[in-house]
Write an enzyme that holds these catalytic residues in place. Structure first.
Site, mmCIF file in Angstrom:
data_model
loop_
_atom_site.group_PDB
_atom_site.id
_atom_site.type_symbol
_atom_site.label_atom_id
_atom_site.label_comp_id
_atom_site.label_asym_id
_atom_site.label_seq_id
_atom_site.Cartn_x
_atom_site.Cartn_y
_atom_site.Cartn_z
ATOM 1 C CB CYS A 59 29.349 30.913 -24.467
ATOM 2 S SG CYS A 59 30.467 29.666 -25.117
ATOM 3 C CD GLU A 60 30.821 31.298 -18.647
ATOM 4 O OE1 GLU A 60 31.160 30.336 -17.929
ATOM 5 O OE2 GLU A 60 31.623 32.146 -19.085
ATOM 6 N N GLY A 108 17.155 42.049 5.671
ATOM 7 C CA GLY A 108 17.502 40.645 5.483
ATOM 8 C C GLY A 108 16.349 39.683 5.646
ATOM 9 C CD GLU A 131 19.495 50.171 6.291
ATOM 10 O OE1 GLU A 131 19.947 51.324 6.324
ATOM 11 O OE2 GLU A 131 20.216 49.154 6.207
ATOM 12 N N PRO A 132 14.342 46.967 4.875
ATOM 13 C CG PRO A 132 12.000 46.977 4.825
ATOM 14 C CD PRO A 132 13.182 47.615 5.501
ATOM 15 N N GLY A 133 14.653 45.268 1.774
ATOM 16 C CA GLY A 133 14.816 45.465 0.332
ATOM 17 C C GLY A 133 14.160 44.333 -0.426
ATOM 18 N NE ARG A 134 16.807 38.504 -0.295
ATOM 19 C CZ ARG A 134 17.822 38.031 -1.016
ATOM 20 N NH1 ARG A 134 17.581 37.344 -2.116
ATOM 21 N NH2 ARG A 134 19.063 38.257 -0.643
#
Length: 436
Positions: free
Chosen positions: A365-366, A252, A294-297
């Site tokens: 188309c949003e 995180g 557990e680093p990801g980002r």
């Protein structure tokens, strides 16, 4: 390739005015691979892995680091992480299968998830996954029964909900008591789970896991959770006689998406975490468990950019100027999903004067397909290239075929040399699973 209004291919040649990313000219990358295009710096990934080894693994004994692969996972990423000596965590059968096909050592894989399917659990058992992080009692009983069929003992951790709030978006806050993740810290629930695991023939309980949230710039929620978990570790030893061997403190750790963000080095998080764990173990007369992060980002986020070609320019006088790009929500749903903010540059006009403020609009188309509001830019025109920064995490992994738009390719850069690691999806790829 870029095209002029008559459809002729042309190449931007003013290289000194172009955005250089990890030694590569981004405009030349566009001329070679087209847009939209994910570009990932292998050098940045390696630098982050080196920092993990220097600031955590080599600094503290009995530790382990695994890459949270949900942020970005390809077979090539598996190979890089393996070479750098990290494990990975996976949260689905697809992520697990990617690791298998990449030849990743499965004993270094941790399997997460709040509702693992029977097929996924069977795959984990048969592929000899190193750890299963068990989320609930149903899963515990299911894992034991399926492991019995294979006559294998599975090492597990219990995911605990520590009841800690984190200062982040509610969609990526995971440690509060009202969470879909983990076993709540209620003695009548948690102690029952521990007793059950200790009595099961095919389950080997090693310890506990928590995750307090994502994109965090402060360490306070981690430290609060550490204190809560060490109290738990003390209680289960005194009341049950179970000695915790592993404590997974999650990840995180935040990164820079905009200049307002204030990311911290890894040491800002892990040093006080390790100090607090050791202090509590000394106070409670406990053997310090193996500590896992557990680093990801934090590993992949700033390693990536996304390149787009500008198309329609729509000026609404005294209101807003919309800049249309050839991608958007399908290749980056984060702004629509939880109002994520990004910064960008006009890649072929890096040294030109800023003269306007525009909104970058995706092609879906949003009405919510808006990538960046109020971006300051030089004079721009159709065919210019925009580079959106810090898109390495949760862009490729969240990409979809909404509006039947093919997903972009992924190009990896190392020492200024580019290589294709995921080819561009085609219309035939999109239709390939349909049965008539």
């Amino acid at each position: 390739m870029k095209r002029d209004l008559k459809g002729r291919l042309f190449t931007v040649i003013n290289r000194e005015n172009n955005f250089i990313f990890n030694g590569s000219d981004t405009v030349e990358l566009v001329n070679k691979y087209g847009t939209p295009l994910y570009v990932v710096s292998e050098d940045h990934i390696i630098d982050r892995c080196i920092e993990i080894k220097r600031s955590f693994l080599e600094k503290y004994e009995n530790t382990r680091a695994v890459y949270a692969s949900k942020a970005f996972l390809t077979k090539e990423m598996c190979k890089i992480v393996s070479r750098e000596g990290l494990g990975i965590d996976v949260v689905s059968g697809g992520e697990m299968y990617t690791a298998i096909k990449a030849g990743f050592p499965m004993e270094n894989v941790i399997f997460h998830g709040n509702n693992k399917t029977i097929d996924e659990i069977e795959l984990a058992i048969k592929s000899n996954v190193g750890r299963v992080v068990v989320d609930n009692l149903y899963e515990l009983e299911l894992l034991n029964a399926l492991a019995a069929e294979e006559n294998k003992v599975m090492d597990i951790l219990f995911r605990i909900t520590p009841g800690v709030d984190s200062y982040t978006h509610e969609y990526i806050s995971t440690g509060q008591i009202d969470s879909k993740f983990g076993i709540p810290l209620k003695e009548e629930i948690l102690f029952e789970a521990i007793y059950m695991a200790m009595d099961m023939e095919y389950i080997n309980l090693l310890g506990f896991h928590f995750h307090v949230g994502s994109q965090l710039f402060e360490n306070t929620s981690h430290l609060m959770a550490v204190d809560i978990l060490l109290e738990l570790i003390k209680d289960v030893k005194e009341k049950i006689g179970f000695e915790t061997e592993e404590l997974n403190v999650g990840g995180g750790f935040g990164i820079a998406y905009t200049k307002e963000d204030n990311p911290r080095g890894l040491s800002y998080f892990v040093d006080p975490i390790m100090e607090e764990i050791q202090n509590k173990c000394n106070e409670f007369d406990l053997k310090r468990p193996k500590v896992i992060i557990e680093p990801g980002r934090w590993i992949i986020g700033e390693a990536g950019i996304t390149l787009y070609t500008i198309g329609a320019i729509k000026e609404i006088p005294n209101v807003r100027t919309y800049i249309g790009i050839d991608g958007g929500l399908p290749d980056n749903p984060r702004p629509a999903l939880y109002k994520a903010h990004y910064e960008a540059v006009i890649a072929n006009k890096m040294n030109e004067e800023i003269v306007n403020k525009v909104t970058i609009a995706g092609k879906c188309c949003e009405s919510g397909d808006i990538l960046i509001k109020d971006l300051e830019v030089p004079e721009i025109e159709p065919g210019d290239i925009i580079a959106v920064k810090s898109t390495g995490a949760y862009n490729y992994s969240m990409a979809s075929n909404y509006n039947m738009i093919p997903r972009p390719p992924v190009v990896m850069i190392k020492d200024g040399v580019d290589r294709l690691v995921v080819r561009r999806e085609t219309y035939d790829d999109i239709l390939s699973r349909e049965v008539i």
